[in-house]
Scaffold this active site. Structure first.
Site, short mmCIF file in Angstrom:
data_model
loop_
_atom_site.label_atom_id
_atom_site.label_comp_id
_atom_site.label_asym_id
_atom_site.label_seq_id
_atom_site.Cartn_x
_atom_site.Cartn_y
_atom_site.Cartn_z
N LEU A 1 0.33 -5.10 3.86
CA LEU A 1 -0.34 -5.92 4.87
C LEU A 1 0.61 -6.23 6.02
O LEU A 1 1.71 -6.73 5.82
CB LEU A 1 -0.82 -7.25 4.25
CG LEU A 1 -1.43 -8.25 5.23
CD1 LEU A 1 -2.74 -7.73 5.80
CD2 LEU A 1 -1.67 -9.60 4.57
N GLN B 1 -0.39 -6.29 14.08
CA GLN B 1 -0.92 -4.94 13.80
C GLN B 1 -0.93 -4.07 15.05
O GLN B 1 -1.07 -4.58 16.17
CB GLN B 1 -2.34 -5.04 13.23
CG GLN B 1 -2.35 -5.47 11.77
CD GLN B 1 -3.74 -5.75 11.21
OE1 GLN B 1 -4.74 -5.38 11.81
NE2 GLN B 1 -3.80 -6.40 10.07
N GLY B 2 -0.78 -2.76 14.84
CA GLY B 2 -0.86 -1.81 15.94
C GLY B 2 0.38 -1.80 16.83
O GLY B 2 0.35 -1.27 17.93
N GLY C 1 3.43 -0.77 15.51
CA GLY C 1 4.39 0.14 14.88
C GLY C 1 5.11 -0.42 13.66
O GLY C 1 5.97 0.24 13.08
N HIS C 2 4.78 -1.66 13.23
CA HIS C 2 5.49 -2.26 12.09
C HIS C 2 5.14 -1.57 10.77
O HIS C 2 6.01 -1.39 9.92
CB HIS C 2 5.20 -3.75 11.99
CG HIS C 2 5.59 -4.50 13.21
ND1 HIS C 2 6.90 -4.63 13.61
CD2 HIS C 2 4.84 -5.11 14.18
CE1 HIS C 2 6.95 -5.30 14.74
NE2 HIS C 2 5.71 -5.60 15.10
N GLY C 3 3.87 -1.21 10.60
CA GLY C 3 3.46 -0.52 9.37
C GLY C 3 4.26 0.77 9.22
O GLY C 3 4.76 1.09 8.13
N ALA C 4 4.39 1.50 10.31
CA ALA C 4 5.12 2.77 10.27
C ALA C 4 6.60 2.53 9.96
O ALA C 4 7.20 3.23 9.15
CB ALA C 4 4.97 3.48 11.62
N GLU D 1 -1.70 3.36 -4.78
CA GLU D 1 -2.82 3.01 -5.65
C GLU D 1 -4.06 2.79 -4.80
O GLU D 1 -4.06 1.92 -3.93
CB GLU D 1 -2.44 1.71 -6.39
CG GLU D 1 -3.50 1.21 -7.32
CD GLU D 1 -3.11 -0.14 -7.92
OE1 GLU D 1 -1.92 -0.50 -7.89
OE2 GLU D 1 -4.02 -0.83 -8.39
N1 CO6 Z 1 -6.30 4.64 12.51
C1 CO6 Z 1 -5.62 5.70 13.03
N2 CO6 Z 1 -4.29 5.78 13.03
C2 CO6 Z 1 -3.61 4.76 12.51
C3 CO6 Z 1 -4.23 3.62 11.96
C4 CO6 Z 1 -5.64 3.59 11.96
N3 CO6 Z 1 -6.32 2.57 11.43
N4 CO6 Z 1 -3.28 2.76 11.52
C5 CO6 Z 1 -2.09 3.36 11.80
N5 CO6 Z 1 -2.29 4.55 12.39
C6 CO6 Z 1 -1.27 5.54 12.78
C7 CO6 Z 1 -1.29 5.72 14.26
O1 CO6 Z 1 -0.85 7.01 14.53
C8 CO6 Z 1 -0.28 4.72 14.72
O2 CO6 Z 1 0.37 5.11 15.87
P1 CO6 Z 1 -0.22 4.69 17.31
O3 CO6 Z 1 -1.47 5.50 17.46
O4 CO6 Z 1 0.86 5.03 18.25
O5 CO6 Z 1 -0.53 3.20 17.22
C9 CO6 Z 1 0.75 4.73 13.59
O6 CO6 Z 1 0.02 5.02 12.43
C10 CO6 Z 1 1.53 3.47 13.40
O7 CO6 Z 1 0.66 2.38 13.27
P2 CO6 Z 1 1.25 0.93 13.10
O8 CO6 Z 1 2.60 1.05 12.48
O9 CO6 Z 1 1.16 0.20 14.39
O10 CO6 Z 1 0.22 0.31 12.05
P3 CO6 Z 1 0.17 -1.23 11.58
O11 CO6 Z 1 1.46 -1.91 11.82
O12 CO6 Z 1 -1.04 -1.87 12.15
O13 CO6 Z 1 -0.02 -1.05 10.01
C11 CO6 Z 1 -1.81 -1.25 8.39
C12 CO6 Z 1 -1.15 -0.39 9.49
C13 CO6 Z 1 -3.05 -0.52 7.87
C14 CO6 Z 1 -0.81 -1.46 7.23
C15 CO6 Z 1 -2.15 -2.65 9.02
O14 CO6 Z 1 -3.00 -2.46 10.11
C16 CO6 Z 1 -2.77 -3.61 8.03
O15 CO6 Z 1 -2.06 -4.33 7.35
N6 CO6 Z 1 -4.12 -3.67 7.97
C17 CO6 Z 1 -4.86 -4.61 7.12
C18 CO6 Z 1 -4.55 -4.43 5.65
C19 CO6 Z 1 -4.81 -3.02 5.19
O16 CO6 Z 1 -5.78 -2.40 5.55
N7 CO6 Z 1 -3.88 -2.55 4.34
C20 CO6 Z 1 -4.00 -1.27 3.71
C21 CO6 Z 1 -4.84 -1.43 2.49
S1 CO6 Z 1 -3.83 -1.58 1.03
O17 CO6 Z 1 -4.28 0.90 0.93
C22 CO6 Z 1 -3.63 0.03 0.50
C23 CO6 Z 1 -2.51 1.64 -1.04
C24 CO6 Z 1 -2.51 0.25 -0.50
C25 CO6 Z 1 -1.21 -0.01 0.21
#
Ligand code: CO6
Length: 299
Positions: free
Chosen positions: A200, A206-207, A209-212, A234
């Protein structure tokens, strides 16, 4: 009668100050659910307010037990007293991140300029981390549809946390940005396979680059551990898969086995081996990365 009761229906999305909700709550007028966290330590204020509530005696219906429901997922030890919360806000200046520092990076922000972030690896032996994690994981219930709490006392869990590091009035402060948990599964005969279970990034971050950054740091951390075979996830959500595709493609494209002349020859054992040995990338994901990169080089 029905019209009168309709006024007592509130969308908890609007009532919760986090601006995130669960469902429609019945029985309240002007419902406001305040759930405030301090930025670093996540000390919590939880308060339910309303201008009026239906009563069984006068309205022949019972109001939903909204407070009880939120209490179930609220962090233990929250306060309902605003003054107490204000003094906890002052104490937050003493908050320091848990565990070992893995990585520091900066992000350029249009308004604030260069902001600094740090990624830490923590475990339950860190003093105070158990209670902090209890508070942290309550966010999952608000932001991930299929979320569930974990038994954090099992020592197979690894925790990776991101903090923003900033200065205020000459002091260095930290704010919680997001986190990931991974469970170390045993692989016969002498390996482990960390499985990402929760991830999370808090909505304001969000968006950016922290997730990356977090996922890349986690791969780099496990790369240094010979006993780790590869990394899996998982029940990955669609958003997680998109993020993983982005990160693993970025990491693998610098490997010799993924060079553009090699991509033309098809998916190979060299790719599987190099991605696993150098980056702990799982075979299935190595194949996905191949397909993404192959597509890029194909007109
Ligand atoms: N669509 C397309 N591409 C994406 C997306 C989405 N939703 N998310 C990341 N990316 C790609 C994209 O290429 C981004 O680059 P830019 O286009 O330049 O923005 C790149 O990844 C880096 O994204 P960023 O690091 O900014 O992503 P963020 O920090 O927002 O982290 C996240 C992504 C999904 C972890 C976060 O948005 C979040 O916490 N969301 C809510 C909770 C959630 O959905 N968690 C995942 C569910 S738990 O699946 C799970 C297996 C377990 C871990």
């Amino acid at each position: 009668m029905e019209k009168k009761l309709a006024e007592y229906k509130c969308d908890t999305n609007e009532a919760v100050c986090l601006k995130l909700g669960i469902e429609v709550a019945f029985g309240y007028k002007g419902l406001q659910i305040q759930l405030y966290y301090t930025a670093g330590n996540l000390s919590t204020l939880f308060k339910v307010k309303y201008s009026s509530k239906v009563t069984e005696k006068f309205d022949c219906v019972e109001a939903d037990d909204i407070e009880g429901k939120i209490r179930e997922i609220s962090p233990a030890g929250f306060t309902s007293n605003t003054d107490d919360f204000i003094s906890l806000l002052d104490k937050d200046a003493n908050f320091k991140p848990f565990g070992t520092l893995l990585h520091t990076y900066t992000v350029h922000n249009e308004e604030a300029g260069e902001l600094t972030y740090q990624i830490y690896k923590a475990d339950m032996t860190c003093a105070g981390f158990h209670e902090y994690h209890e508070r942290l994981q309550t966010f999952l219930m608000w932001f991930i549809e299929t979320a569930s709490f974990i038994d954090a006392d099992d020592d197979h869990w690894d925790f990776f946390l991101i903090f923003e590091k900033y200065n205020k009035d000459g002091e260095t402060l930290y704010a919680t940005v997001g986190y990931m948990t991974a469970y170390n599964y045993y692989v016969y005969p002498d390996k482990t396979r960390p499985r990402v279970s929760q991830m999370l990034i808090l909505p304001p971050y969000q968006g950016e680059g922290h997730g990356a950054q977090l996922l890349e740091s986690v791969h780099r951390f496990y790369c240094n551990l010979p006993k780790v075979q590869d990394i899996t996830a998982e029940d990955p959500s669609e958003n997680y898969v998109k993020l993983r595709d982005y990160v693993l493609t970025k990491l693998c494209q610098s490997l010799p086995s993924y060079a553009s002349d090699k991509l033309q020859l098809g998916f190979s054992e060299d790719m599987v081996k190099e991605a696993r040995d150098k980056l702990k990338v799982n075979k299935k994901h190595a194949r996905r990365v191949y397909e993404i990169l192959r597509l890029r080089t194909t007109d």
